[in-house]
Scaffold this active site. Structure first.
Site, PDB file in Angstrom:
ATOM      1  CD  GLU A 186      -8.788   1.117   7.313  1.00 45.27           C
ATOM      2  OE1 GLU A 186      -8.819   0.229   8.199  1.00 45.27           O
ATOM      3  OE2 GLU A 186      -8.085   2.135   7.411  1.00 45.27           O
TER       4      GLU A 186
ATOM      5  CG  ASN B 125      -9.280  -1.123  11.608  1.00 45.37           C
ATOM      6  OD1 ASN B 125      -8.324  -1.819  11.229  1.00 45.37           O
ATOM      7  ND2 ASN B 125      -9.708  -0.072  10.928  1.00 45.37           N
TER       8      ASN B 125
ATOM      9  CG  ASP C 138      -0.355  -0.532   2.475  1.00 40.80           C
ATOM     10  OD1 ASP C 138       0.880  -0.498   2.587  1.00 40.80           O
ATOM     11  OD2 ASP C 138      -1.103  -0.988   3.355  1.00 40.80           O
TER      12      ASP C 138
ATOM     13  CG  HIS D  35      -6.120  -1.989   8.645  1.00 37.66           C
ATOM     14  ND1 HIS D  35      -6.174  -0.646   8.934  1.00 37.66           N
ATOM     15  CD2 HIS D  35      -4.817  -2.339   8.869  1.00 37.66           C
ATOM     16  CE1 HIS D  35      -4.981  -0.226   9.301  1.00 37.66           C
ATOM     17  NE2 HIS D  35      -4.139  -1.219   9.288  1.00 37.66           N
TER      18      HIS D  35
HETATM   19  C1  F6R Z   1       1.138  -1.175   6.131  1.00 32.19           C
HETATM   20  C2  F6R Z   1      -0.049  -2.018   6.224  1.00 32.19           C
HETATM   21  C3  F6R Z   1      -0.902  -1.979   7.458  1.00 32.19           C
HETATM   22  C4  F6R Z   1      -0.087  -2.277   8.708  1.00 32.19           C
HETATM   23  C5  F6R Z   1      -0.975  -2.227   9.958  1.00 32.19           C
HETATM   24  C6  F6R Z   1      -0.183  -2.474  11.229  1.00 32.19           C
HETATM   25  O1  F6R Z   1       1.801  -1.385   4.910  1.00 32.19           O
HETATM   26  O2  F6R Z   1      -0.342  -2.709   5.309  1.00 32.19           O
HETATM   27  O3  F6R Z   1      -1.949  -2.905   7.333  1.00 32.19           O
HETATM   28  O4  F6R Z   1       0.497  -3.537   8.607  1.00 32.19           O
HETATM   29  O5  F6R Z   1      -1.608  -0.982  10.042  1.00 32.19           O
HETATM   30  O6  F6R Z   1       0.751  -1.444  11.391  1.00 32.19           O
HETATM   31  P1  F6R Z   1       1.834  -1.497  12.556  1.00 32.19           P
HETATM   32  O7  F6R Z   1       2.767  -2.603  12.238  1.00 32.19           O
HETATM   33  O8  F6R Z   1       2.517  -0.147  12.474  1.00 32.19           O
HETATM   34  O9  F6R Z   1       1.096  -1.700  13.821  1.00 32.19           O
END
Ligand code: F6R
Length: 246
Positions: A143, A136, A67, A138
């Site tokens: 999301e 959440n 992403d 995701h």
């Molecule tokens: C980022 C991504 C997100 C993160 C998620 C957890 O490329 O795809 O889904 O993996 O938000 O983020 P952290 O590891 O910062 O808690």
């Protein structure tokens, strides 16, 4: 789907790096789909260490990222282009021609998303997808409510996600939209490894592993994956009932 619980973040990072390294040794031309965020930093550090000690080459691998924030140019300090360059791609022997991160500033985003999907297919599909998980539930920036059949597209970020990521941006304002690889594309990966660390992920992990498989919990789709693993530290696994640990 398997669940493996490691004692702490270091053990989680070590195990994740060992799995990635093993797959690359089995297939040096492997195609990887990779996350950003706090969680994979320990894994990236260890993979860079393996490369520096001469134990692992990435020269024949192909990389895709999950992403990017919509609207951010690749040189923006909070962009995932910069994150991946600084934490991984510039520190290993990756071939820049085989490194793909969605362009947040693509002039025609829909066409760019279609090209991204085509590039994944053209590379032969994803061998190993590594994921984090949002509080959440995701995965990528899919999301809650994201269709299980979704592909790479522009999405609106949940307000809770924008709050969590706000500190990376001036005036604490994270972008409202992102480009993300979709859930169908993630699930087509031949293997999926989801990393979760810390008590603030425990609720999302329990919902994904033990709740209903439902679009309201995007990570729950991985339960249908024949080669999916949730790699957790004890804190992230602390809301799980007994009987799931490896
Ligand atoms: C980022 C991504 C997100 C993160 C998620 C957890 O490329 O795809 O889904 O993996 O938000 O983020 P952290 O590891 O910062 O808690």
């Amino acid at each position: 789907m398997k669940v493996r619980i490691l004692p702490d973040y270091d053990a989680l990072s070590e195990t994740a790096a060992a799995i990635v390294a093993e797959r690359l040794r089995e297939k040096p031309s492997a195609v990887l789909l990779l996350p950003t965020g706090t969680t994979p930093l320990g894994m990236y550090r260890r993979l860079v260490g393996l490369h520096r000690s001469g134990d692992l080459s990435f020269a024949r691998a192909t990389f895709f990222n999950l992403d990017e924030y919509f609207g951010l140019p690749p040189e923006h300090p909070a962009s995932y282009h910069v994150y991946m360059r600084e934490n991984f791609y510039a520190l290993i022997d990756a071939d820049p021609a085989r490194v793909h991160v969605p362009r947040g500033d693509a002039p025609d985003p829909k066409a760019a998303c279609r090209r991204y999907e085509a590039a994944i297919r053209g590379a032969g599909g994803i061998d190993l997808c590594v994921l984090g998980i949002g509080r959440n539930g995701h995965i990528g920036f899919n999301e809650p409510g994201a269709p299980f059949g979704s592909r790479t597209r522009v999405v609106r970020l949940a307000e809770s996600t924008r709050r969590v990521n706000a500190a990376d941006f001036e005036a604490d304002r994270a972008p409202e939209q992102a480009i993300t690889v979709g859930l169908a594309t993630i699930c087509e990966a031949r293997e999926v490894l989801l990393l979760a660390s810390g008590a603030n992920k425990a609720g999302a992990v329990a919902a994904a592993v033990e709740g209903e498989v439902a679009e309201s919990v995007p990570a729950s789709v991985l339960r249908r994956h024949p080669k999916g693993t949730f790699l957790l530290d004890e804190d992230a696994g602390s809301d799980l009932g007994s009987g799931v640990a490896d």
